[in-house]
Scaffold this motif. Structure first.
Motif, PDB file in Angstrom:
ATOM      1  N   ALA A 226       0.804  -1.221   0.028  1.00 34.96           N
ATOM      2  CA  ALA A 226      -0.059  -0.157  -0.034  1.00 34.96           C
ATOM      3  C   ALA A 226       0.989   1.445   0.015  1.00 34.96           C
ATOM      4  O   ALA A 226       1.985   1.156   0.527  1.00 34.96           O
ATOM      5  CB  ALA A 226      -0.800   0.031   1.282  1.00 34.96           C
ATOM      6  N   GLY A 227       0.374   2.323  -0.695  1.00 37.34           N
ATOM      7  CA  GLY A 227       0.949   3.606  -0.710  1.00 37.34           C
ATOM      8  C   GLY A 227       1.654   3.930  -2.040  1.00 37.34           C
ATOM      9  O   GLY A 227       1.484   3.366  -2.777  1.00 37.34           O
ATOM     10  N   GLY A 405      -4.610  -7.937  -6.178  1.00 36.35           N
ATOM     11  CA  GLY A 405      -5.599  -7.073  -5.462  1.00 36.35           C
ATOM     12  C   GLY A 405      -5.013  -5.577  -5.488  1.00 36.35           C
ATOM     13  O   GLY A 405      -5.610  -4.975  -4.610  1.00 36.35           O
ATOM     14  N   ALA A 406      -4.364  -5.243  -6.373  1.00 33.73           N
ATOM     15  CA  ALA A 406      -3.780  -3.751  -6.329  1.00 33.73           C
ATOM     16  C   ALA A 406      -4.785  -2.902  -7.524  1.00 33.73           C
ATOM     17  O   ALA A 406      -5.209  -3.339  -8.372  1.00 33.73           O
ATOM     18  CB  ALA A 406      -2.448  -3.667  -6.979  1.00 33.73           C
ATOM     19  N   THR A 407      -5.090  -1.779  -6.745  1.00 32.80           N
ATOM     20  CA  THR A 407      -5.642  -0.816  -7.809  1.00 32.80           C
ATOM     21  C   THR A 407      -4.853   0.643  -7.715  1.00 32.80           C
ATOM     22  O   THR A 407      -4.049   1.017  -7.007  1.00 32.80           O
ATOM     23  CB  THR A 407      -6.895  -0.333  -7.343  1.00 32.80           C
ATOM     24  N   VAL A 456      -0.663   3.224  -5.045  1.00 31.15           N
ATOM     25  CA  VAL A 456      -1.234   1.656  -4.963  1.00 31.15           C
ATOM     26  C   VAL A 456      -2.300   1.323  -4.105  1.00 31.15           C
ATOM     27  O   VAL A 456      -1.614   1.612  -2.496  1.00 31.15           O
ATOM     28  CB  VAL A 456       0.047   0.567  -4.658  1.00 31.15           C
ATOM     29  N   GLY A 457      -3.192   0.821  -4.089  1.00 35.80           N
ATOM     30  CA  GLY A 457      -4.189   0.572  -2.985  1.00 35.80           C
ATOM     31  C   GLY A 457      -3.948  -0.770  -2.782  1.00 35.80           C
ATOM     32  O   GLY A 457      -4.096  -1.734  -3.528  1.00 35.80           O
ATOM     33  N   GLY A 458      -3.395  -1.031  -1.507  1.00 34.65           N
ATOM     34  CA  GLY A 458      -3.051  -2.336  -1.167  1.00 34.65           C
ATOM     35  C   GLY A 458      -3.379  -2.548   0.299  1.00 34.65           C
ATOM     36  O   GLY A 458      -4.437  -1.800   0.804  1.00 34.65           O
ATOM     37  N   ILE A 459      -2.496  -3.288   0.925  1.00 36.33           N
ATOM     38  CA  ILE A 459      -2.978  -3.764   2.363  1.00 36.33           C
ATOM     39  C   ILE A 459      -1.704  -3.382   3.184  1.00 36.33           C
ATOM     40  O   ILE A 459      -0.487  -4.176   2.894  1.00 36.33           O
ATOM     41  CB  ILE A 459      -3.497  -5.166   2.632  1.00 36.33           C
ATOM     42  N   LEU A 460      -1.727  -2.885   4.382  1.00 36.84           N
ATOM     43  CA  LEU A 460      -0.538  -2.670   5.468  1.00 36.84           C
ATOM     44  C   LEU A 460      -0.676  -3.909   6.077  1.00 36.84           C
ATOM     45  O   LEU A 460      -1.528  -4.484   6.720  1.00 36.84           O
ATOM     46  CB  LEU A 460      -0.806  -1.551   6.495  1.00 36.84           C
TER      47      LEU A 460
END
Lengths: 461, 447
Positions: A226-227, A405-407, A456-460
């Motif tokens: 993410a980020g 799962g990235a946007t 990048v929309g992801g997960i921490l």
């Protein structure tokens, strides 16, 4: 189909109570669809849709009616209804419609109606078989085949009479892989302004392999980081980003209503000097190509952004008329049920001079996008998103682990201004572009590109 | 007119049976539509539509064939019947390919408000203009109208099958929506308002206009924020968007084909206790209600998830037969051009007890999401989603400053488990509805 003199009559009726432009759009569409799932041909569907749309423009107002009844009486009735909604001065007009001949041609070798249904079914079965053979982890495969023969007749009060035919063929594979409670999918679609010969160069086997391998690969993918980070998009990734980041914002209806960040920026620098953006309906065989747009204007190649400078917007008849200029041949509609609006055709960022490998090698850390999925834009702010269907981390200039799962999200002009590397490759992808509830076939393309920072929309962890 | 369509449907079915169909079904839909778009108090576009078509489904020795036509002449109907039969030859035989028998009882619904057709077009134009006036007068910074639209439709659906289903219903709906842009210091932000109803008198143009204006204005000056974990609150519209990703996974078709994250989980806990999800095709006053579904099965209410526990799936005749259960009346057709697939009707998250204010109250920091972008790219099979988002930052229970350009990602299952509170403000957006929902903690990707 109706004759020229009948259409003249319909146009005259449409304009009888005022209005300064009238048009009849007659459409006959034959479609075939074949769907295979769970290892069997689930359905074979065919359809026939006929109808006509009648448009009258009075000043800046558009009046539109459509009907399935394409008899002379049916059209006259629809024309009369539209004319009643016009508030203008009554006038008598006499029309002499002239046939407009196409400037370019796209030959179709194997017309869909001349190909036996068994051959179409065979293409679907082949793709299904190949996808299933890729790996034991493939649990489900959906294959859809579709072809369409669309005949249109367009007549307008400018005196133009156009008869055209569009033939499109496509194949889509969606593979589902599962392992230990995780389900992932792989999607691939191909298609063109072409008949059944399309599959000679674009084989169902390749398509099936790619889709199935991606589904299996994504099983081992880690959640995306993410980020903000550098992003390299492969040429083969398709052009969703260019379509969303600037394509929609360059459509003249949105520009004229000031619903675009690109409004009022003609002649200004809106992207990096490395970026040239073109919309081109004339590329033979591409999914978004055509001889005539849906208002009877010839398809064109339009340079939208040249070396970073905004050169041109995409126009249909109405938006062009508002500026006293010519349409760029971008007036499109989903069917006779819809009025035309400015739309993209085949949109691409032109290839640059750098080697694709070199771009990756010179990126220390970031995200490598091997395949893009769909996207969306808010043209008013320029904020866009697109989905990554196959992505990897880049570490020390090398492509490493797959992520899922990235946007990616960013702002069109901001992102295009910081593009710092453009490859010499070019890859196309096809899609259906949605705008105002209308879907039209498009394709888009780009070379390998690097954007030094993108969210990048992801997960921490 | 309805009688004429019934005769055509009957003719098609009789023809199909004569030509060798084991079972056959004719679905005829006809409709009239009107839409009026206003911009700067002018009618920018007015559209009138008149449409009809036949979808013909036949089953021959377990093989299903389908064809459609928008030409309803006797010749075209016969051609469509023959085409459907020819298509059946090419498809795979499946013993579960059957058509339904008539349901014992059909819900009685009031779907046709005659006021919609009776109201003069001038009044409808005035209604659309009023939306724009209300939006503009809400705040001087509302400077651009993308569109202010009034829309209505009247339709008739006729279904006839070889088991003796002969049903027709008529309905109508109307709606109004607005998309406006607020402008300040070179910053442009969009907002929308929307309402759909079965009754003309329920449309409130002032509410739609003000809502669009308020949403646009409150986003002015939106800023990016840093990547972090925080509470996330979804407004009803955004929560409804998420529900759209969930819908396919609750269809028995997806389950039977190994494409649903809910496969094999009936009776199990699949979300937090606060979540109850219902589909109701017979909901009084709701837009997607109808007495029967796209294959003639009576509609009804189906609870899919009750307080977090999976109760069942949505079925059409095919999936129900395969599983040995009854169809839930969810064989849905978008148009006469498609076969009845498993789909939702009025699909919603049941509201909770607290107000939206109470739901926000104990959040120390978080994001109230009012807009998501790219929701259609979420993967309904894997459940993975990653969307662009914008909204208002929450600090100590209060909405503070607007935020844009962030992304939120995750898996729909983890997401359902993480919802810890649901408000009482259920709002429908056409066929789907949700109240405000709160997720205690999730990643917000930003600068």
């Amino acid at each position: 189909m109706l004759e020229k003199k009948d259409l003249s009559h319909v146009l005259e009726i449409a304009l009888q109570r005022g209005g300064d432009f009238a048009e009849v759009y007659l459409e006959q569409k034959q479609t075939t669809g074949i769907a295979c799932e769970a290892d069997k041909i689930e359905r074979v569907v065919s359809g026939s849709d006929v109808g006509a749309g009648i448009r009258v423009i009075s000043g800046e107002n558009t009046l539109y009616a459509f009907t399935n009844d394409i008899s002379k009486e049916g059209l006259t009735k629809a024309a009369d209804i539209v004319s009643r909604a016009v508030q203008g001065a009554q006038k008598d007009i006499t029309l002499d419609l002239q046939i407009v001949k196409p400037e370019l041609d796209f030959p179709v070798v194997k017309r869909p109606e001349a190909v036996h249904i068994d051959d179409k079914v065979a293409v679907v079965q082949k793709a299904n078989k190949v996808a299933r053979a890729v790996d034991d982890k493939i649990k489900q495969v959906t294959v859809s085949y579709g072809d369409v023969v669309q005949k249109v007749t367009i007549a307008n009060s400018l005196g133009n009479f156009v008869e055209d035919e569009r033939v499109r063929t496509r194949l889509v594979v969606n593979a589902v892989a599962a392992e230990g409670g995780v389900i992932q999918t792989g999607y691939e679609a191909i298609g063109g302004f072409a008949g059944f010969e399309y599959f000679e160069e674009n084989t169902p086997e390749d398509l099936a392999n790619q889709a199935a391998k991606r589904a299996v690969l994504m099983l081992q993918a880690k959640p995306a980081p993410a980020g903000k980070m550098p992003v390299v998009m492969a040429g083969e990734a398709g052009g969703t980003m260019v379509h969303e980041a600037c394509g929609h914002g360059l459509e003249a209806d949105l520009v004229q209503k000031k619903l675009s960040v690109y409004a009022g920026k003609k002649g200004k620098q809106v992207a990096s000097e490395l970026v040239t953006v073109v919309d081109d309906a004339t590329i033979p065989g591409k999914y978004g190509s055509f001889r005539f747009d849906d208002e009877g204007n010839p398809g064109e190649k339009t340079v939208l952004i040249e070396n970073g400078i905004l050169k041109e917007y995409m126009y249909d008849y109405l938006t062009a008329r508002k500026e006293g200029r010519k349409s760029t041949g971008n007036g499109r509609r989903e069917s006779y049920q819809d009025r035309p609006i400015p739309r993209m055709t085949n949109t691409l960022i032109a290839p640059g001079k750098t080697d694709a490998e070199e771009i990756i090698r010179e990126t220390q850390k970031g995200l490598f996008v091997k395949k893009m999925g769909g996207g969306q834009v808010n043209t008013t702010t320029g904020d866009f998103v697109f989905d990554v269907t196959e992505g990897y981390l880049i570490e020390d200039g090398k492509i490493t682990v797959p992520v899922r799962g990235a946007t990616l999200t960013g702002n069109g002009p901001a992102v295009l201004k910081i593009v710092d590397a453009v490859g010499r490759d070019l890859g196309f992808a096809i899609g259906t572009c949605g705008k105002d509830g209308q879907g039209v076939p498009v394709s888009d393309a780009q070379p390998t590109l690097r954007i030094p920072e993108l969210i990048v929309g992801g997960i921490l962890d | 007119m309805a009688r004429e369509y019934e005769q055509k449907a009957q003719l098609a079915v009789e023809k199909a049976q004569q030509l060798g169909a084991s079972m056959s079904e004719a679905y005829i839909a006809t409709g009239k539509e009107l839409s009026i778009e206003i911009s700067n108090q002018q009618v920018e576009a007015l559209k009138m539509a008149d449409e009809h078509g036949l979808g013909m489904r036949v089953i021959v020795d377990g093989r299903m064939g389908f064809a459609y036509s928008s030409d309803l002449s006797d010749r075209a109907i016969e051609q469509t019947v023959r085409q459907a039969l020819a298509n059946a030859e090419k498809s795979h035989a499946d013993e579960h390919n059957v058509l339904p028998k008539p349901s014992s009882q059909y819900p009685e619904l009031k779907l046709l408000d005659e006021q919609i057709a009776k109201t003069a077009i001038e009044d409808k134009i005035a209604l659309a203009k009023e939306i724009e006036l209300q939006a503009r007068s809400y705040d001087p910074r509302v400077k651009i109208t993308e569109s202010c639209t009034y829309q209505d439709a009247e339709y008739t659906v006729t279904l006839f099958n070889s088991y003796g289903i002969t049903k027709t219903y008529q309905g109508a709906y109307c709606g109004a929506y607005a998309y406006v842009v607020a402008e300040e210091n070179g910053d442009n932000q969009t907002g929308f308002g929307l309402t759909f109803s079965l009754r003309y008198k329920d449309l409130d143009p002032a509410k739609v206009g003000k809502e669009a204006a308020q949403k646009a204005v409150r986003m002015l000056g939106a800023k990016e924020i840093g990547t972090q974990k925080a509470s996330v609150v979804l407004d009803p519209y955004v929560a409804t968007n998420f529900l759209g990703v969930l819908a396919p996974a609750l269809s028995a078709e997806a389950v039977q084909k190994g494409k649903s994250v809910f496969a094999g989980k009936i009776g199990e806990k699949v979300s937090s206790d606060v979540i109850t999800i219902i589909d109701d095709g017979a909901l009084e006053g709701a837009i997607m209600s109808s007495p029967f579904d796209g294959e003639g099965v009576a509609t009804r209410q189906t609870t899919l998830i009750a307080n977090g526990v999976l109760q069942g799936y949505l079925h059409n005749t095919y999936t129900a037969r395969k599983e040995g259960v009854e169809s839930t009346g969810n064989g849905i057709r978008g148009t006469f051009k498609s076969t009845p697939e498993v789909g939702t009707t009025n699909f919603y998250i049941k509201p909770g007890q607290v107000t939206q204010e109470q739901l926000l109250k104990d959040i120390s920091k978080g994001l109230y999401v009012t807009e998501v972008m790219g929701m259609h790219t979420a993967n309904p099979i894997s459940g993975d989603f990653s969307v662009g988002a914008a909204g208002i930052w929450i600090e100590n229970g209060e909405l503070t400053t607007p935020v844009r350009g962030v992304a939120i990602a995750g898996n729909i299952i983890d997401f359902l488990e993480a919802i810890d509170l649901v408000a009482n403000d259920l709002t429908f957006f056409v066929g789907r509805g949700a109240p405000t929902v709160r997720i205690a903690r999730m990643t917000i990707s930003g600068n």
